[in-house]
Design a protein around this motif. Structure first.
Motif, PDB file in Angstrom:
ATOM      1  N   LEU B 250       0.811  -1.226   0.000  1.00 51.88           N
ATOM      2  CA  LEU B 250       0.000   0.000   0.000  1.00 51.88           C
ATOM      3  C   LEU B 250       0.844   1.276   0.000  1.00 51.88           C
ATOM      4  CD1 LEU B 250      -2.822  -0.998   2.502  1.00 51.88           C
ATOM      5  CD2 LEU B 250      -2.891  -1.012   0.006  1.00 51.88           C
ATOM      6  N   GLY B 251       1.877   1.268  -0.790  1.00 49.46           N
ATOM      7  CA  GLY B 251       2.685   2.487  -0.944  1.00 49.46           C
ATOM      8  C   GLY B 251       3.720   2.689   0.127  1.00 49.46           C
ATOM      9  N   LYS B 252       3.822   1.739   1.016  1.00 50.55           N
ATOM     10  CA  LYS B 252       4.807   1.882   2.082  1.00 50.55           C
ATOM     11  C   LYS B 252       5.854   0.790   1.966  1.00 50.55           C
ATOM     12  CE  LYS B 252       1.811   4.100   5.431  1.00 50.55           C
ATOM     13  NZ  LYS B 252       0.377   3.749   5.356  1.00 50.55           N
ATOM     14  N   LEU B 253       7.071   1.142   2.348  1.00 47.18           N
ATOM     15  CA  LEU B 253       8.114   0.119   2.413  1.00 47.18           C
ATOM     16  C   LEU B 253       7.981  -0.583   3.750  1.00 47.18           C
ATOM     17  CD1 LEU B 253      10.695  -1.218   1.352  1.00 47.18           C
ATOM     18  CD2 LEU B 253      11.981   0.621   2.447  1.00 47.18           C
ATOM     19  N   ILE B 254       7.609  -1.858   3.710  1.00 46.95           N
ATOM     20  CA  ILE B 254       7.360  -2.583   4.953  1.00 46.95           C
ATOM     21  C   ILE B 254       8.646  -3.141   5.514  1.00 46.95           C
ATOM     22  CG2 ILE B 254       6.039  -4.454   6.031  1.00 46.95           C
ATOM     23  CD1 ILE B 254       4.320  -2.169   4.879  1.00 46.95           C
ATOM     24  N   GLU B 255       9.411  -3.758   4.625  1.00 41.26           N
ATOM     25  CA  GLU B 255      10.639  -4.376   5.122  1.00 41.26           C
ATOM     26  C   GLU B 255      11.685  -4.407   4.029  1.00 41.26           C
ATOM     27  OE1 GLU B 255       9.850  -7.954   7.197  1.00 41.26           O
ATOM     28  OE2 GLU B 255      11.955  -8.334   7.658  1.00 41.26           O
ATOM     29  N   PHE B 256      12.929  -4.199   4.404  1.00 38.31           N
ATOM     30  CA  PHE B 256      14.008  -4.227   3.444  1.00 38.31           C
ATOM     31  C   PHE B 256      15.178  -4.930   4.091  1.00 38.31           C
ATOM     32  CE2 PHE B 256      17.646  -1.833   1.405  1.00 38.31           C
ATOM     33  CZ  PHE B 256      17.606  -2.587   0.253  1.00 38.31           C
ATOM     34  N   ASP B 257      15.588  -6.023   3.451  1.00 42.67           N
ATOM     35  CA  ASP B 257      16.643  -6.800   4.093  1.00 42.67           C
ATOM     36  C   ASP B 257      17.339  -7.657   3.045  1.00 42.67           C
ATOM     37  OD1 ASP B 257      18.231  -7.851   6.034  1.00 42.67           O
ATOM     38  OD2 ASP B 257      16.527  -8.220   7.405  1.00 42.67           O
ATOM     39  N   GLU B 258      18.350  -8.377   3.517  1.00 43.68           N
ATOM     40  CA  GLU B 258      18.975  -9.348   2.637  1.00 43.68           C
ATOM     41  C   GLU B 258      17.935 -10.394   2.265  1.00 43.68           C
ATOM     42  OE1 GLU B 258      22.330 -10.467   4.990  1.00 43.68           O
ATOM     43  OE2 GLU B 258      22.863  -8.342   4.996  1.00 43.68           O
ATOM     44  N   THR B 259      17.956 -10.785   1.031  1.00 40.38           N
ATOM     45  CA  THR B 259      16.913 -11.668   0.524  1.00 40.38           C
ATOM     46  C   THR B 259      16.779 -12.938   1.362  1.00 40.38           C
ATOM     47  OG1 THR B 259      17.346 -10.839  -1.674  1.00 40.38           O
ATOM     48  CG2 THR B 259      16.138 -12.898  -1.537  1.00 40.38           C
ATOM     49  N   ALA B 260      17.911 -13.541   1.639  1.00 35.95           N
ATOM     50  CA  ALA B 260      17.879 -14.800   2.370  1.00 35.95           C
ATOM     51  C   ALA B 260      17.172 -14.631   3.709  1.00 35.95           C
ATOM     52  CB  ALA B 260      19.305 -15.299   2.582  1.00 35.95           C
ATOM     53  N   ARG B 261      17.473 -13.520   4.364  1.00 34.52           N
ATOM     54  CA  ARG B 261      16.863 -13.292   5.674  1.00 34.52           C
ATOM     55  C   ARG B 261      15.395 -12.955   5.583  1.00 34.52           C
ATOM     56  NH1 ARG B 261      18.977  -9.329  10.094  1.00 34.52           N
ATOM     57  NH2 ARG B 261      16.844  -9.687  10.792  1.00 34.52           N
ATOM     58  N   LEU B 262      15.081 -12.070   4.590  1.00 33.48           N
ATOM     59  CA  LEU B 262      13.698 -11.630   4.472  1.00 33.48           C
ATOM     60  C   LEU B 262      12.762 -12.801   4.198  1.00 33.48           C
ATOM     61  CD1 LEU B 262      12.353  -8.420   3.325  1.00 33.48           C
ATOM     62  CD2 LEU B 262      11.465 -10.317   1.999  1.00 33.48           C
ATOM     63  N   PHE B 263      13.229 -13.741   3.414  1.00 36.78           N
ATOM     64  CA  PHE B 263      12.344 -14.851   3.077  1.00 36.78           C
ATOM     65  C   PHE B 263      12.352 -15.945   4.135  1.00 36.78           C
ATOM     66  CE2 PHE B 263      12.321 -12.918  -1.093  1.00 36.78           C
ATOM     67  CZ  PHE B 263      11.017 -13.166  -1.499  1.00 36.78           C
ATOM     68  N   SER B 264      13.448 -16.060   4.868  1.00 36.12           N
ATOM     69  CA  SER B 264      13.467 -17.134   5.868  1.00 36.12           C
ATOM     70  C   SER B 264      12.968 -16.652   7.214  1.00 36.12           C
ATOM     71  CB  SER B 264      14.895 -17.693   6.000  1.00 36.12           C
ATOM     72  OG  SER B 264      15.761 -16.637   6.370  1.00 36.12           O
ATOM     73  N   ASN B 265      13.266 -15.413   7.517  1.00 35.52           N
ATOM     74  CA  ASN B 265      12.972 -14.957   8.872  1.00 35.52           C
ATOM     75  C   ASN B 265      12.555 -13.489   8.879  1.00 35.52           C
ATOM     76  OD1 ASN B 265      12.798 -14.864  11.603  1.00 35.52           O
ATOM     77  ND2 ASN B 265      15.024 -14.649  11.924  1.00 35.52           N
ATOM     78  N   PRO B 266      11.396 -13.188   8.314  1.00 36.69           N
ATOM     79  CA  PRO B 266      11.001 -11.774   8.224  1.00 36.69           C
ATOM     80  C   PRO B 266      10.701 -11.192   9.596  1.00 36.69           C
ATOM     81  CG  PRO B 266       9.233 -13.187   7.483  1.00 36.69           C
ATOM     82  CD  PRO B 266      10.381 -14.077   7.729  1.00 36.69           C
ATOM     83  N   ASP B 267      11.000  -9.916   9.735  1.00 36.79           N
ATOM     84  CA  ASP B 267      10.708  -9.232  10.988  1.00 36.79           C
ATOM     85  C   ASP B 267       9.234  -8.909  11.115  1.00 36.79           C
ATOM     86  OD1 ASP B 267      13.311  -9.274  11.715  1.00 36.79           O
ATOM     87  OD2 ASP B 267      13.778  -7.279  10.873  1.00 36.79           O
ATOM     88  N   ASN B 268       8.647  -8.618   9.963  1.00 37.68           N
ATOM     89  CA  ASN B 268       7.307  -8.045   9.969  1.00 37.68           C
ATOM     90  C   ASN B 268       6.252  -9.108   9.665  1.00 37.68           C
ATOM     91  OD1 ASN B 268       4.917  -6.578   8.789  1.00 37.68           O
ATOM     92  ND2 ASN B 268       6.199  -4.846   9.450  1.00 37.68           N
ATOM     93  N   LYS B 269       5.139  -8.956  10.362  1.00 39.81           N
ATOM     94  CA  LYS B 269       4.055  -9.923  10.189  1.00 39.81           C
ATOM     95  C   LYS B 269       3.478  -9.894   8.762  1.00 39.81           C
ATOM     96  CE  LYS B 269       0.745 -12.650  12.008  1.00 39.81           C
ATOM     97  NZ  LYS B 269       0.073 -12.944  10.780  1.00 39.81           N
ATOM     98  N   GLN B 270       3.301  -8.668   8.271  1.00 38.22           N
ATOM     99  CA  GLN B 270       2.742  -8.520   6.909  1.00 38.22           C
ATOM    100  C   GLN B 270       3.637  -9.191   5.884  1.00 38.22           C
ATOM    101  OE1 GLN B 270       2.323  -4.256   7.020  1.00 38.22           O
ATOM    102  NE2 GLN B 270       0.134  -4.400   6.601  1.00 38.22           N
ATOM    103  N   THR B 271       4.938  -9.004   6.032  1.00 37.98           N
ATOM    104  CA  THR B 271       5.869  -9.634   5.109  1.00 37.98           C
ATOM    105  C   THR B 271       5.698 -11.140   5.160  1.00 37.98           C
ATOM    106  OG1 THR B 271       7.383  -7.885   5.757  1.00 37.98           O
ATOM    107  CG2 THR B 271       8.271  -9.639   4.379  1.00 37.98           C
ATOM    108  N   GLU B 272       5.627 -11.626   6.324  1.00 40.83           N
ATOM    109  CA  GLU B 272       5.489 -13.071   6.477  1.00 40.83           C
ATOM    110  C   GLU B 272       4.218 -13.581   5.812  1.00 40.83           C
ATOM    111  OE1 GLU B 272       5.697 -14.397  10.510  1.00 40.83           O
ATOM    112  OE2 GLU B 272       5.430 -16.490   9.938  1.00 40.83           O
ATOM    113  N   ASP B 273       3.129 -12.862   6.068  1.00 41.38           N
ATOM    114  CA  ASP B 273       1.865 -13.251   5.452  1.00 41.38           C
ATOM    115  C   ASP B 273       1.976 -13.266   3.938  1.00 41.38           C
ATOM    116  OD1 ASP B 273       0.762 -13.509   7.881  1.00 41.38           O
ATOM    117  OD2 ASP B 273      -0.411 -11.632   7.814  1.00 41.38           O
TER     118      ASP B 273
END
Lengths: 558, 280
Positions: B250-273
């Motif tokens: 929705l126009g906001k940057l929710i999470e920005f991280d190394e790909t491996a980390r973002l996909f394996s262990n996201p910080d944010n609930k929305q990202t995970e969903d």
């Protein structure tokens, strides 16, 4: 809203086709027929027009063949050749007369400027000064004397004989005339034979006279008189040049005489060639009618050329501007304006051409434009009119005497072609996928580079077909050319860029002008239909080429 | 494609790390593009909200997120393609490349785009020959020397792994190529002018799996020389090609991280969903 759709349960009866419609024809067939019928009408009407045009037009060629056969069989053709030569020589003599007038005026001025003891002395001096030229003019005039006499003899006799045959043939077509009182074909043939025999007999005399004419003229031209006044000198020099040119043409005439053969049949192909290649369109003539399309075709092409010369840049550049550069406000302003032009009745544009445009160009070419006497605006206009006048002075084909000419008509037709070219070219540019523009801009191309290297090349075939359809519009236009082209039926004499300022007649114009007056089914009537056929084919060709180009263009864009 | 001599596409001046997908190397990468407090509007509608993002040099950064999340909008801001849209405007913040604000008045957008190339969602070769497509970017810069153009065409096509397929028909229309070839041609066209950054807007969305694999392989090779930002709908693709991933919603940057980390262990609930397919 919540009503339940009352629908019976699924049975064989409930899903059966409902009967109905009109006279046993069901509704969908009727609707189909209604729409299809309208499309069909258009096709049928087009077919009928084509058929009618050809039926009326094709008959022209046998008629023209017959007409020209009579012209040849009666020996009139030979007389025509000689007559053409004499006519040209008469034109030459007119030029000489003009020089004579200049010389006389100048000499008179010179004499009036001096003191004379009495009138007689004065006139004697005048006579002395002009005598040499008088003699020269007299020799020029009499050089053609013997030839002229023979030509007249042949001319009058052959024309009379042909007239007799033509009148007899015409009377045959009138109902209620006793055919036995008329000449039958055998008699007519005999008459024609006699006529051309007489020409044949005169042939040695003609050749002799022709030779004498050439020798006389050579002799006279070899010793031009001494002329002292400036204008006279110049005029004489010009005349000598023209006369030399004429002299060079004489062997050509002689060859034609040698080759002449009245017995050779005039074939239908010759009739066709005479129409398609003929450079003369002469009707209701006391001598012989000619139906050659070139005076009309060349006029049409010239007017069209001028129109496209102005309309292509105007239409295409306006399209590029509106499509690529203008903001939406400008677009909404310019587009309806240009499209509105096509709503102006052509006769109104014609009026404008006669009264304003043509007159303006003539005045400009002759005297230069005078700015109106209004403060400020006048001086601004004065600035431009000075520039224009400067240009006019440098154009060697100015001044012009005719305000109605190919240029006037072409300039106005350009106005009428602009909406067509503009609208279609703009469409073509609109159809260029946005992805191309984006890709180009993402590469770091400037606006102009994108327009020039991507937009225009991609839309080019569309633009070309727009131009062709504009061409079709122009070549078929009638009213403006009838009012503004000057309607002189002759192939314009080529003199560089100035050629476009000659009055011309056009194919469309001649049909509109003469169709109302011709006798139905006469050769003249048929000739006009033939012009219509040529016009028809020309338009067909233009549209066909435009369609091919458009089709190619659609494939190119996937 | 595999028998292509690799050295052809790698200029000697590019000793960039080849294997980068482990955390230690990534943090060391230098920031090239810096997006700061960035708000962006289409007319009255705000498309981007307060974006803060640092894109590293010579790595692949992926933007993911559901449709309409603003990832493409941000991508198009990076070379100012949004200038072409009448109603687009920047509300706040800045985008810096090499520390220079690209939206400043002194920046010539033409020069910017020469350095920031772009590959579009739908392959869009010009209706010209393959050769002319590649040389277009050079010709608009006034380069017409035949020998140089020839060299660039070969180098770019090799760089885009297309040379062996088209070398015999360089002067045929580009529109006669297959979809995957056309897209690789667009990449070749972009690298012909040697940009620093290549932006890719869902480059594989219209391609079949084989063509997609080829493009992905190509991206992996290109990152030795170029900084690549790729927008993708396909999360597998993001994991395959990118080093860092930004998730937008929705126009906001929710999470920005190394790909491996973002996909394996996201910080944010929305990202995970999102990455587990619970929405989007």
């Amino acid at each position: 809203m919540a009503e339940k759709l009352s629908q019976s349960s699924f049975t064989a009866e409930s899903i059966q086709k409902k009967s109905g419609g009109f006279l046993g024809v069901d509704k969908s067939t009727l609707i189909k027929g209604l729409f299809g019928g309208n499309a069909l009408v258009a096709i049928i009407v087009l077919a009928l027009i084509t058929f009618f045009l050809f039926r009326e037009g094709v008959e022209f060629f046998p008629q023209y063949q017959h007409d020209m056969s009579l012209y040849r069989k009666s020996g009139q053709e030979l007389a025509g050749l000689l007559k053409a030569e004499m006519d040209e020589y008469n034109e030459l003599q007119k030029e000489l007369e003009a020089v004579q007038v200049v010389l006389a005026t100048e000499t008179l001025e010179e004499i009036e400027g001096k003191e004379w003891p009495d009138e007689n002395a004065k006139w004697a001096a005048y006579g002395e000064k002009t005598a040499a030229f008088q003699n020269y003019a007299e020799s020029i005039r009499s050089a053609s004397g013997p030839l002229k006499d023979v030509v007249e003899k042949v001319r009058d006799h052959t024309r009379e004989m042909k007239e007799v045959v033509v009148v007899q043939e015409t009377r045959k077509q009138i109902t209620g005339i006793d055919l036995s009182t008329l000449m039958d074909e055998e008699e007519a043939e005999k008459l024609l034979l006699g006529s051309r025999q007489q020409v044949k007999d005169l042939m040695p005399e003609i050749v002799e006279a022709h030779k004498a004419f050439r020798e006389n003229l050579t002799l006279v031209l070899a010793s031009p008189p001494k002329v002292e006044t400036e204008g006279g000198k110049e005029g004489l020099e010009d005349f000598q040049k023209e006369a030399e040119k004429f002299l060079e043409k004489i062997p050509g005439f002689e060859r034609k005489l040698e080759k002449y053969d009245a017995e050779k049949p005039f074939t239908i192909w010759k009739a066709l060639g005479g129409f398609l290649m003929g450079t003369e369109w002469i009707t209701a003539s006391s001598w012989q009618d000619y139906y050659g399309i070139w005076p009309l075709l060349s006029g049409s092409l010239m007017v069209t050329g001028v129109a496209l010369f102005f309309a292509i840049p105007m239409g295409v550049f306006a399209a590029i501007y509106v499509n690529q550069i203008a903001n939406s406000k400008e677009q909404n302003f310019i587009k309806p304006f240009i499209e509105f032009i096509s709503a102006i009745p052509s006769v109104v544009i014609g009026f404008f051409g006669v009264v304003v445009f043509g007159e303006l160009i003539r005045v400009w070419s002759q005297a230069g434009l005078e700015p109106p006497d209004i403060p400020v605006i006048g001086s601004v206009l004065g600035f431009f009119s000075n520039i224009l006048n400067g240009i006019a002075l440098r154009l060697d084909f100015f001044p012009i005497s005719e305000r109605l000419n190919a240029f006037t008509a072409g300039g106005l037709l350009a106005l009428m072609a602009v909406p067509t070219i503009f609208t279609l070219a703009e469409d073509a540019m609109n159809n260029v996928p946005k992805a191309f523009t984006e890709a180009s801009e993402a590469m770091g191309a400037t606006r102009w580079q994108t327009i020039w290297r991507i937009q225009i090349p991609t839309a080019l075939s569309g633009i070309i077909s727009a131009i062709l359809l504009g061409l079709g519009r122009v070549i078929g236009e009638t009213m403006v050319v009838l009012l503004c082209a000057g309607n002189r039926i002759a192939v314009p004499e080529f003199k560089g860029a100035g050629t476009v300022f000659e009055p011309v007649h056009t194919m469309t114009g001649i049909i509109a002008q003469e169709m109302g007056e011709v006798v139905p089914e006469s050769i003249h009537y048929r000739a006009l239909f033939c012009v219509g056929i040529v016009l028809f084919f020309l338009s067909l060709l233009i549209n066909y080429v435009a369609q091919i180009i458009v089709r190619r263009y659609q494939i190119a864009n996937g | 494609m595999s028998d292509k001599p690799k050295t052809e596409s790698v200029p000697p001046s590019a000793p960039a790390p080849q294997v980068t997908r482990d955390a230690g190397d990534l943090s060391a990468a230098k920031t090239l593009i810096e997006v700061k407090d960035f708000d962006f509007f289409y007319g009255q509608k705000q498309a981007l909200f307060d974006i803060n993002l640092e894109i590293p040099e010579k790595l692949v950064t992926a933007f993911i997120g559901p449709s309409g999340c603003g990832k493409s909008t941000l991508l198009r801001c990076l070379n100012r393609m949004n200038d072409l849209v009448d109603v687009a405007r920047i509300g706040r913040g800045s985008i810096n490349i090499h520390g220079v604000d690209i939206n400043s008045k002194d920046v010539d957008v033409i020069e910017l785009r020469k350095r920031v190339g772009m590959v579009f969602q739908k392959s869009n070769p010009f209706p010209k020959s393959i050769y002319e497509n590649i040389t277009y970017g050079l010709k608009i810069r006034g380069i017409h020397k035949k020998s140089y153009l020839d060299e660039v065409v070969e180098r770019s096509l090799r760089g885009a792994a297309l040379w062996d397929e088209v070398k015999d028909r360089l002067h045929d229309s580009a529109l006669g190529m297959s979809g995957g070839q056309q897209q690789r041609l667009c990449i070749a066209r972009a690298i012909a002018v040697e940009p620093e950054i290549i932006l890719m807007d869902e480059p594989c969305s219209a391609l079949d799996p084989i063509a997609t694999a080829q493009i992905e392989e190509l991206i992996d090779e290109l990152k030795t020389d170029y900084t690549i930002v790729i927008v993708t709908h396909n999360m597998q693709q993001a994991t395959r090609v990118s080093d860092k991933t930004a998730f937008f919603y929705l126009g906001k940057l929710i999470e920005f991280d190394e790909t491996a980390r973002l996909f394996s262990n996201p910080d944010n609930k929305q990202t995970e969903d999102y990455i587990t397919g619970r929405f989007g």
